[in-house]
Write a protein that holds these residues in place. Sequence first.
Motif, PDB file in Angstrom:
ATOM      1  N   LYS A 106      16.402 -21.185  15.966  1.00  0.00           N
ATOM      2  CA  LYS A 106      17.147 -22.393  16.309  1.00  0.00           C
ATOM      3  C   LYS A 106      16.471 -23.166  17.436  1.00  0.00           C
ATOM      4  N   SER A 107      16.104 -22.454  18.478  1.00  0.00           N
ATOM      5  CA  SER A 107      15.511 -23.062  19.667  1.00  0.00           C
ATOM      6  C   SER A 107      14.052 -22.637  19.773  1.00  0.00           C
ATOM      7  N   TRP A 108      13.143 -23.628  19.842  1.00  0.00           N
ATOM      8  CA  TRP A 108      11.714 -23.350  19.779  1.00  0.00           C
ATOM      9  C   TRP A 108      10.996 -23.830  21.039  1.00  0.00           C
ATOM     10  N   SER A 109       9.921 -23.125  21.406  1.00  0.00           N
ATOM     11  CA  SER A 109       9.043 -23.575  22.481  1.00  0.00           C
ATOM     12  C   SER A 109       7.645 -23.797  21.921  1.00  0.00           C
ATOM     13  N   GLY A 110       6.960 -24.796  22.485  1.00  0.00           N
ATOM     14  CA  GLY A 110       5.610 -25.095  22.018  1.00  0.00           C
ATOM     15  C   GLY A 110       5.294 -26.565  22.244  1.00  0.00           C
ATOM     16  N   PRO A 111       4.198 -27.058  21.704  1.00  0.00           N
ATOM     17  CA  PRO A 111       3.248 -26.304  20.874  1.00  0.00           C
ATOM     18  C   PRO A 111       2.153 -25.662  21.718  1.00  0.00           C
ATOM     19  N   TYR A 112       1.696 -24.479  21.268  1.00  0.00           N
ATOM     20  CA  TYR A 112       0.633 -23.749  21.936  1.00  0.00           C
ATOM     21  C   TYR A 112      -0.663 -23.870  21.129  1.00  0.00           C
ATOM     22  N   GLU A 113      -1.769 -24.009  21.841  1.00  0.00           N
ATOM     23  CA  GLU A 113      -3.073 -24.034  21.176  1.00  0.00           C
ATOM     24  C   GLU A 113      -3.546 -22.599  20.962  1.00  0.00           C
ATOM     25  N   ILE A 114      -3.847 -22.244  19.714  1.00  0.00           N
ATOM     26  CA  ILE A 114      -4.179 -20.846  19.414  1.00  0.00           C
ATOM     27  C   ILE A 114      -5.491 -20.687  18.654  1.00  0.00           C
ATOM     28  N   THR A 115      -6.103 -21.790  18.236  1.00  0.00           N
ATOM     29  CA  THR A 115      -7.271 -21.715  17.359  1.00  0.00           C
ATOM     30  C   THR A 115      -8.556 -21.995  18.117  1.00  0.00           C
ATOM     31  N   LYS A 116      -9.522 -21.085  17.984  1.00  0.00           N
ATOM     32  CA  LYS A 116     -10.837 -21.274  18.596  1.00  0.00           C
ATOM     33  C   LYS A 116     -11.898 -21.175  17.503  1.00  0.00           C
ATOM     34  N   THR A 117     -12.484 -22.308  17.134  1.00  0.00           N
ATOM     35  CA  THR A 117     -13.508 -22.322  16.102  1.00  0.00           C
ATOM     36  C   THR A 117     -14.890 -22.442  16.731  1.00  0.00           C
ATOM     37  N   ASN A 118     -15.910 -22.201  15.924  1.00  0.00           N
ATOM     38  CA  ASN A 118     -17.293 -22.285  16.382  1.00  0.00           C
ATOM     39  C   ASN A 118     -17.818 -23.698  16.128  1.00  0.00           C
ATOM     40  N   PRO A 119     -18.128 -24.465  17.184  1.00  0.00           N
ATOM     41  CA  PRO A 119     -18.575 -25.846  16.985  1.00  0.00           C
ATOM     42  C   PRO A 119     -19.910 -25.945  16.255  1.00  0.00           C
ATOM     43  N   ASN A 120     -20.653 -24.838  16.217  1.00  0.00           N
ATOM     44  CA  ASN A 120     -21.944 -24.835  15.521  1.00  0.00           C
ATOM     45  C   ASN A 120     -21.827 -24.406  14.059  1.00  0.00           C
ATOM     46  N   SER A 121     -20.614 -24.102  13.613  1.00  0.00           N
ATOM     47  CA  SER A 121     -20.412 -23.726  12.220  1.00  0.00           C
ATOM     48  C   SER A 121     -20.269 -24.982  11.361  1.00  0.00           C
ATOM     49  N   TRP A 122     -20.036 -24.795  10.077  1.00  0.00           N
ATOM     50  CA  TRP A 122     -19.877 -25.934   9.162  1.00  0.00           C
ATOM     51  C   TRP A 122     -18.665 -26.788   9.512  1.00  0.00           C
ATOM     52  N   MET A 123     -17.718 -26.227  10.269  1.00  0.00           N
ATOM     53  CA  MET A 123     -16.502 -26.973  10.630  1.00  0.00           C
ATOM     54  C   MET A 123     -16.777 -28.097  11.616  1.00  0.00           C
ATOM     55  N   GLY A 124     -17.865 -27.952  12.403  1.00  0.00           N
ATOM     56  CA  GLY A 124     -18.163 -28.949  13.426  1.00  0.00           C
ATOM     57  C   GLY A 124     -17.345 -28.725  14.684  1.00  0.00           C
ATOM     58  N   PRO A 125     -17.498 -29.605  15.675  1.00  0.00           N
ATOM     59  CA  PRO A 125     -16.849 -29.398  16.977  1.00  0.00           C
ATOM     60  C   PRO A 125     -15.357 -29.717  17.006  1.00  0.00           C
ATOM     61  N   ASN A 126     -14.866 -30.507  16.063  1.00  0.00           N
ATOM     62  CA  ASN A 126     -13.462 -30.914  16.122  1.00  0.00           C
ATOM     63  C   ASN A 126     -12.866 -31.022  14.717  1.00  0.00           C
ATOM     64  N   PRO A 127     -12.725 -29.894  14.024  1.00  0.00           N
ATOM     65  CA  PRO A 127     -12.235 -29.957  12.641  1.00  0.00           C
ATOM     66  C   PRO A 127     -10.752 -30.280  12.554  1.00  0.00           C
ATOM     67  N   MET A 128     -10.376 -30.965  11.480  1.00  0.00           N
ATOM     68  CA  MET A 128      -8.956 -31.088  11.154  1.00  0.00           C
ATOM     69  C   MET A 128      -8.470 -29.726  10.672  1.00  0.00           C
TER      70      MET A 128
END
Length: 342
Positions: A77-99
């Motif tokens: 019912k009652s929520w806290s957030g949002p928390y950042e939890i994802t750490k990707t590799n900027p040198n991978s195919w995803m790039g530095p700021n993936p959607m």
Amino acid sequence: MKTHQNYCIQKSRLVFSVLLCFLFFSMMQAQKKRQIKEAVPLDSIRLSDPAILADKKTNMYYMTGTGGLLWKSKDLKSWSGPYEITKTNPNSWMGPNPMIWAAELHFYKNKYYDFATFTNRDKIIDKVDDISIERRASHILVSDKAEGPYVPMKDDTYLPANKPTLDGTFWIDKDGKPYMIYCYEWLQNGNGTIEKIELKPNLSGSVGEGKLLFKASESPWSREKDANGNDKPNKVTDGPYLFKTGTGRLGMIWTSWIYDVYTQGVAYSKSGTLDGPWIQEKEPITPPNFGHGMLFQTFEGKWLMSVHSHKKVDNKTVRIPKLFEVDLSGDKLVVLKPYLNK
């Protein structure tokens, strides 16, 4: 000499001022990113593809979805957030700021896994009918804690680089092997599919190639108009999620469209395995403009379906998480009523 000294002093002060401004701006940005809201009602959260993990280790509900951020609640019912939890590799195919789309958390063999879709908008893998197809794929991250951080594992690629895939989810089939079930996007193939690929035992990569489960055109309930204005099945496959009924029947909820109405249906496997064949139910299972669902059990044992609503408000698309009670005790999934936790 004195003039030169004054110039140097003024220059140093200017540089110092610029540095202070930069540090202040950086601190403000960091604070803005870390700004956590407390006691937020579920229907006040704007979130696509909400997926909820009921974590017995912490007795906490964790909700994530598109955007890859995390919300926490003790009572749904009652929520806290949002928390950042994802750490990707900027040198991978995803790039530095993936959607990040359609993230969902799974607990498996004492670790937590984040199945999510990542898009690198700077990489174009194909062009179809003047539409540029961006590099997009389902991927898996891992953490020792439900709250993360979630980081990449060994393999950079789970699915082919030349195909746009999305909405990966998790299932252990009757053979005891782990699989990712995902959509191969209609933008490239013209008729979206739902497929499976075997995963390594620790989920650190995939094994072999993907296998077709069914196509969007097999849906008896979805609709769109072709170039001549005639009805045909919709081309979109979206948000697969696997479940078993009380009788042990294997089912899958998935989402498409009835013209401009976001709609969720269900299919059942005749063989009881991912290989199917998959038999589509004739009618949708949720009210209009709800979809991309998943199922979870509350700590009290009640089965719920998490979906998002899909509607226009002031010409803007608004998506809000919504919970429905469901009955899995029989041979089919039955959606009952909205879940209100008062």
